[in-house]
Scaffold this motif. Structure first.
Motif, PDB file in Angstrom:
ATOM      1  N   PRO B 119       6.624 -10.606 -11.149  1.00 29.49           N
ATOM      2  CA  PRO B 119       7.800  -9.787 -10.847  1.00 29.49           C
ATOM      3  C   PRO B 119       8.693 -10.398  -9.787  1.00 29.49           C
ATOM      4  O   PRO B 119       9.845  -9.995  -9.637  1.00 29.49           O
ATOM      5  N   LEU B 295      17.112 -11.480 -10.792  1.00 30.19           N
ATOM      6  CA  LEU B 295      15.858 -10.947 -10.271  1.00 30.19           C
ATOM      7  C   LEU B 295      15.712  -9.460 -10.595  1.00 30.19           C
ATOM      8  O   LEU B 295      14.671  -9.001 -11.054  1.00 30.19           O
ATOM      9  N   HIS B 299      14.183  -5.916 -14.224  1.00 29.74           N
ATOM     10  CA  HIS B 299      13.339  -4.786 -13.819  1.00 29.74           C
ATOM     11  C   HIS B 299      14.009  -3.464 -14.176  1.00 29.74           C
ATOM     12  O   HIS B 299      13.361  -2.541 -14.652  1.00 29.74           O
ATOM     13  N   ARG B 302      13.829  -2.993 -17.873  1.00 22.58           N
ATOM     14  CA  ARG B 302      12.478  -2.637 -18.307  1.00 22.58           C
ATOM     15  C   ARG B 302      12.211  -1.149 -18.141  1.00 22.58           C
ATOM     16  O   ARG B 302      11.442  -0.553 -18.895  1.00 22.58           O
ATOM     17  N   PHE B 354      19.082  -0.201  -7.676  1.00 22.37           N
ATOM     18  CA  PHE B 354      17.779  -0.741  -8.045  1.00 22.37           C
ATOM     19  C   PHE B 354      16.652   0.004  -7.330  1.00 22.37           C
ATOM     20  O   PHE B 354      15.680   0.432  -7.951  1.00 22.37           O
ATOM     21  N   VAL B 358      13.699   2.239  -8.965  1.00 23.92           N
ATOM     22  CA  VAL B 358      12.302   1.910  -8.733  1.00 23.92           C
ATOM     23  C   VAL B 358      11.558   3.112  -8.161  1.00 23.92           C
ATOM     24  O   VAL B 358      10.406   3.373  -8.496  1.00 23.92           O
ATOM     25  N   MET B 363       6.525   2.565 -12.626  1.00 18.28           N
ATOM     26  CA  MET B 363       6.995   1.238 -12.999  1.00 18.28           C
ATOM     27  C   MET B 363       6.234   0.690 -14.197  1.00 18.28           C
ATOM     28  O   MET B 363       5.016   0.610 -14.175  1.00 18.28           O
ATOM     29  N   PRO B 364       6.964   0.284 -15.250  1.00 20.96           N
ATOM     30  CA  PRO B 364       6.287  -0.480 -16.292  1.00 20.96           C
ATOM     31  C   PRO B 364       6.040  -1.890 -15.760  1.00 20.96           C
ATOM     32  O   PRO B 364       6.956  -2.521 -15.258  1.00 20.96           O
ATOM     33  N   ARG B 365       4.801  -2.324 -15.852  1.00 18.86           N
ATOM     34  CA  ARG B 365       4.503  -3.652 -15.305  1.00 18.86           C
ATOM     35  C   ARG B 365       4.842  -4.738 -16.296  1.00 18.86           C
ATOM     36  O   ARG B 365       5.051  -4.476 -17.469  1.00 18.86           O
TER      37      ARG B 365
END
Lengths: 346, 366
Positions: B119, B295, B299, B302, B354, B358, B363-365
């Motif tokens: 990540p 970056l 995320h 996702r 962001f 979060v 959180m989906p990993r």
């Protein structure tokens, strides 16, 4: 990773595991640190023989020798050793906690907060060394606390902590960049030097502050080392083995962050030591888990040798040590990776 | 918000002895999956709509605000007036470049995170950003060259050279390009280059003066020619990236399982790395090293799509473009005089969103 032969040693009521390779690496690194210290004290534009160095350390000898050894070179070298050890240990702890080889104090936003704080102090308040250190410390601690609080939601989930850290670090990085692009060239340059990290003209007061911090915090982290290694096997396993995961995590996080803060306030955010030292130590010891002692020694050796190179490489011009750590540490890591695949261990 | 949830059907209610019940369950399951797909496709269309809106806003807003009607006319009925020239000559190239760079960075970030399954990975991890910066520093310091159009080729060559080095270093040996080795090789090579550029910058004030603005990342002063010269690389990268979704899904299951499923791991990794270099190298060449987009955008994407790369990749591209174009527009109006570089705004705008995302969701990993 190769299996390390297990050997346990019993001394009265205490028994512990002896890892011969780890021990050998630690001894070798200590030897490197001592040798580099000696070179640091003797070599320079004004070179002093080893006997005279020893005499000066004992308080005898020429006045000029005493001045150079005790007031200029020794504090600088000791600062390098202590800052290096602090960064190496903190880096190993962060990599262990996040179970990520790219983990470093940056992931909880500490470094970026400290950088923003220091650059703000330099550019806006025209800060001297002390106020810059204070600005860095405040910025770092404030940011780390903010990241932790933002990630806090029914306990801190490691993954979320990392992502919140990314977000907050990016935000602060932006602010730092904004300040640098909008400042006068000379101010921007001095801020840039701080951001790269330097050990030029460090005195006993610096040694004292980073020394006290390391003396308190490094032993705490070393004591936690065993539990951290257990937690690397997975939190459930660790809990089954009697480790209170949440508490260990919080304690290690606070101790490692404070340690980073102490180091950064003294030297600036010297890049790469916290990231590379644990990886280098791990590759040399071929240990399965984190080895905090070896990481600390590796950090100290890396920073001290880099500082020596920074001083002597382009003498009389003094490079900021951060330039050299990245080049030396990076090249060393490249070489180790290269050697690893050549020997087929990778 | 998880779209994954729809695809699951309560399996315990299926009575396997009863053929009709099994058939019914299968139908339910298929239709649930179709519904999830439809939802994701709708979401993607919505995101594209937002992008169009952001682009239109990017054309209208600036030091001289231009009403949307005039913008429309300038696009389709160009009459050579001042407003129309501003739009055609300045804002269209800039907005187009913003869309291209943002999409490339978002896509490259998603690929990079899938490649090293980390990540913390950003597209610069392959050495792209530091390679580009080093080449630009060399151009200024050694040859005294300045100017955005000169930097394009230097940075592209530097980025490509550094990433080839990183990939060779990370992929040799018995195990090949394992995620950890790639990440470490990228960090090590980037660090060496960082040290070298820092050293040069400190001794050459002129380089520092130039590089501190290039390094932030900006879309100002770029014309359509620059977009034209990086476009082939961008298009190639996008096509390659979008074709990799299925293989990356297999790789996400772990090496052994992926190999058992017939994925050719080495080839997929090499292709992914190539796509990252094409996309991120071209984007960096055109706009400078813009942090954060590559970056954070994957995320965020996702969170909307779940871990399925076939959806994650296009979402990342569109969201990256939205973030960059919107940030660029905001950067033009946020200061009373002059403007803020887009590289500064992306994180200032993107990071709070962001962090909010979060915090809000599980959180989906990777």
């Amino acid at each position: 990773m190769t299996a390390v032969p297990l050997r346990s040693v019993r001394l009265g009521p205490v028994s512990f595991r002896l890892r011969p390779r780890v021990l050998a690496v630690c001894l070798a690194l200590s030897a490197v640190v001592v040798a580099a210290l000696v070179v640091c004290l003797t070599v320079g534009d004004y070179s002093i023989t080893l006997e005279n160095v020893l005499a000066a350390l004992a308080g005898r000898g020429k006045r000029l020798d005493r001045f150079f050894v005790r007031e200029v070179r020794l504090p600088r070298a000791l600062t390098a050793v202590l800052v290096g050890a602090a960064l190496g240990t903190a880096g190993a702890v962060f990599q262990s906690l996040s179970r990520n080889p790219l983990g470093s104090p940056d992931i909880i936003g500490f470094t970026s907060g400290a950088s923003t704080g220091a650059v703000l102090t330099i550019l806006v308040f025209g800060g001297g060394m002390l106020s810059t250190a204070l600005g860095a410390m405040l910025g770092g601690v404030g940011t780390a606390a903010l990241v932790y609080l933002l990630a806090l939601r029914q306990g801190v989930q490691g993954y979320r902590l990392v992502l919140v850290g990314i977000g907050v670090s990016a935000l602060l990085g932006s602010v730092t960049q904004y300040l640098i692009t909008r400042a006068e060239l000379t101010d921007a340059l001095s801020a840039q030097v701080w951001l790269i990290g330097t050990l030029n003209s460090r005195e006993w007061s610096h040694v004292a502050s980073v020394g006290v911090g390391s003396a308190v915090l490094i032993p705490v982290l070393l004591l936690l080392g065993g539990r951290l290694r257990l937690m690397e096997m997975g939190e459930d396993t660790a809990r089954a083995l009697g480790v209170s995961a949440q508490r260990t995590q919080a304690l290690a996080l606070v101790a490692a962050s404070t340690l980073t803060g102490v180091a950064i306030a003294v030297s600036g955010p010297i890049a790469f030591v916290a990231l590379a030292a644990p990886q280098l130590a791990r590759r040399l010891t071929r240990a399965d888990g984190t080895t905090l002692t070896a990481s600390a020694l590796m950090g100290a050796a890396l920073l001290l040798c880099s500082d020596l190179a920074a001083l002597r490489l382009l003498a009389p011009v003094q490079l900021p040590v951060g330039v050299v750590t990245t080049v030396v540490g990076g090249t060393y890591l490249v070489w180790l990776l290269y050697a690893e695949w050549r020997s087929g261990r990778a | 918000m998880s779209l994954e949830r729809l695809a699951t059907v309560d399996a315990d209610r299926i009575d396997l002895d009863d053929a009709s019940a099994a058939r019914a369950a299968l139908t339910r399951r298929t239709s649930a999956r179709a519904a999830a797909h439809a939802l994701r496709a709708g979401g993607l269309l919505l995101a594209l709509g937002v992008l169009a809106l952001a682009a239109l806003l990017g054309l209208a807003v600036g030091a001289k605000p231009i009403p949307p009607g005039v913008v429309w006319d300038a696009l389709w009925h160009f009459d050579g007036s001042y407003d129309h020239t501003v739009i055609r000559g300045l804002r269209v190239p800039r907005t187009a470049l913003g869309v291209a760079v943002g999409a490339a960075l978002g896509l490259a970030g998603a690929l990079m995170q899938a490649l090293v399954r980390n990540p913390l990975a950003d597209p610069g991890l392959l050495g792209v950003n530091m390679g580009a910066t080093t080449a630009v520093v060399a151009a200024i310091h050694l040859f005294g060259l300045t100017g955005v159009d000169v930097y394009v080729w230097f940075s592209f060559v530097g980025a490509a050279a550094a990433s080839v080095l990183v990939y060779l270093l990370g992929s040799r040996g018995r195990t090949g390009a394992t995620p950890v080795r790639l990440a470490l090789a990228g960090t090590a090579v980037s660090a060496v280059l960082l040290g070298v550029t820092n050293g040069v910058v400190l001794f050459d004030d002129f380089v520092f003066e130039e590089i501190r603005f290039w390094q932030v990342g900006s879309l100002t002063g770029r014309d359509l020619e620059i977009l034209g010269s990086v476009a082939p690389f961008l298009v190639g990268g996008v096509l390659l990236a979008l074709s990799l979704g299925r293989s990356l899904n297999a790789i996400a299951l772990g090496e052994d399982l992926a190999a058992a499923l017939g994925a050719r791991i080495g080839r997929v990794r090499a292709l992914t790395a190539t796509a990252v270099v094409l996309l991120c190298g071209a984007a960096t060449a055109a706009a400078g090293p813009i942090a954060f987009v590559g970056l954070a955008v994957p995320h965020a994407a996702r969170l909307l799509t779940g871990p399925d790369q076939r959806w994650l990749l296009p979402y990342s591209a569109v969201l990256g473009a939205v973030l960059l174009v919107a940030s660029d527009t905001l950067g033009r109006v946020v200061l009373p005089h002059g403007e803020l570089e887009v590289g500064i705004i992306t994180a200032l705008v993107g990071a709070p969103v962001f962090v909010f995302l979060v915090r809000r969701t599980r959180m989906p990993r990777l």
